[in-house]
Design a protein around this motif. Structure first.
Motif, PDB file in Angstrom:
ATOM      1  N   UNK A  28       0.840  -1.197   0.000  1.00 11.43           N
ATOM      2  CA  UNK A  28       0.000   0.000   0.000  1.00 11.43           C
ATOM      3  C   UNK A  28       0.875   1.247   0.000  1.00 11.43           C
ATOM      4  N   UNK A  29       1.887   1.264   0.862  1.00 14.15           N
ATOM      5  CA  UNK A  29       2.791   2.420   0.930  1.00 14.15           C
ATOM      6  C   UNK A  29       3.501   2.634  -0.406  1.00 14.15           C
ATOM      7  N   UNK A  30       3.980   1.553  -1.021  1.00 12.91           N
ATOM      8  CA  UNK A  30       4.639   1.659  -2.326  1.00 12.91           C
ATOM      9  C   UNK A  30       3.695   2.230  -3.375  1.00 12.91           C
ATOM     10  N   UNK A  31       2.484   1.729  -3.394  1.00  8.97           N
ATOM     11  CA  UNK A  31       1.516   2.182  -4.401  1.00  8.97           C
ATOM     12  C   UNK A  31       1.177   3.658  -4.221  1.00  8.97           C
ATOM     13  N   UNK A  32       1.044   4.090  -2.980  1.00  9.24           N
ATOM     14  CA  UNK A  32       0.760   5.498  -2.734  1.00  9.24           C
ATOM     15  C   UNK A  32       1.909   6.375  -3.228  1.00  9.24           C
TER      16      UNK A  32
END
Length: 282
Positions: free
Chosen positions: A125-129
């Motif tokens: 999730x952090x990477x995608x954001x």
């Protein structure tokens, strides 16, 4: 292992009921081999002579340390980066834009990943954001990741992953955010590891859930399949209370909130179906 120790059918039934009451997880008869193996390992590790001795100590141990060790042994943690990626795409292309349009106070966007397992989901999730959400420059994001398994939380905080765990990542992201270890594993960079707060939570324990409120998005994928109908409804109520009005929850591809609870509205985005707490709910 003490080969004299045998888990009888009656023992299994007693343990199954106890573990269900503590965690909401229901073991079917076809899980006997798995459960017996883990139980026998814990019986040996604690020096108990019989299942009865072990079970009595387990039930009445004041500290709960052995129950936690048993939970760690009994929970399954199978995941990898960018699993069910279509939901991550939906998050950055539709869900977040829908949510921020209704934010009037510019408060941080709060996302809860439950269960976190070894960290692949919340870090994904952090990477995608960071990589794909245009609003990341304008909004603060609080990313909380929780699990019932304390040993898996320690692994998640370390952020070291096997080649299998990262096989779905584009090579450019693997190179940008990971360092190759001498044994062939991959170490996630400090900045990303520090962007996620990991906490221990048992969804069936109300005391654990105090303070888990006002989330904009919840990811709870492939957990409810291990619960029975009663535990699923209890979990759905917990997530409903944890979300802000208009907040959304993503489940696993084989799970459906519509079959569990009528509290949520179905939102059909181009990339995924998610479930939304009504705007008028409190």
């Amino acid at each position: 292992m003490n080969t004299q120790t045998v888990i009888s059918k009656e023992d299994f039934a007693k343990f199954r009921e106890f573990f269900y009451r503590k965690t909401g997880i229901q073991f079917d008869d076809n899980k006997r081999y798995f459960v017996d193996k883990r139980l026998l390992e814990r019986i040996e590790a604690t020096g108990s002579e019989t299942f009865r001795n072990y079970f009595v100590n387990l039930r009445f141990q004041a500290s709960g340390d052995e129950l936690q060790q048993l939970v760690n042994a009994m929970t399954v943690n199978e995941t990898y980066f960018f699993r069910e990626e279509y939901q991550l795409k939906c998050l950055v292309t539709h869900m977040l834009d829908d949510l921020v349009r209704r934010k009037t106070d510019h408060s941080p966007i709060r996302i809860w990943s439950m269960p976190s397992s070894s960290g692949e989901e919340p870090y994904s999730i952090a990477l995608y954001l960071l990589e794909y959400w245009k609003g990341i420059a304008d909004w603060d994001v609080e990313l909380i990741a929780s699990d019932i398994d304390t040993s898996i939380l320690r692994r998640a905080r370390q952020g070291v992953y096997s080649p299998r765990s990262v096989h779905n990542l584009p090579p450019k992201l693997l190179e940008k955010y990971f360092a190759r270890c001498s044994n062939g594993d991959y170490q996630l960079c400090d900045d990303l590891r520090q962007s996620v707060e990991f906490t221990r939570v048992n969804l069936m324990n109300p005391a654990d859930l105090r303070g888990y409120r006002d989330f904009d998005v919840i990811f709870c994928r492939n957990l409810l399949i291990y619960f029975d109908d009663l535990s699923r409804r209890q979990a759905a109520d917990t997530f409903f209370d944890a979300l802000k009005p208009g907040g959304m929850i993503c489940l696993g591809h084989s799970e459906s909130m519509s079959r569990i609870s009528s509290l949520f509205n179905v939102r059909k985005f181009p990339d995924a179906i998610v479930y939304q707490k009504p705007l008028e709910a409190r």
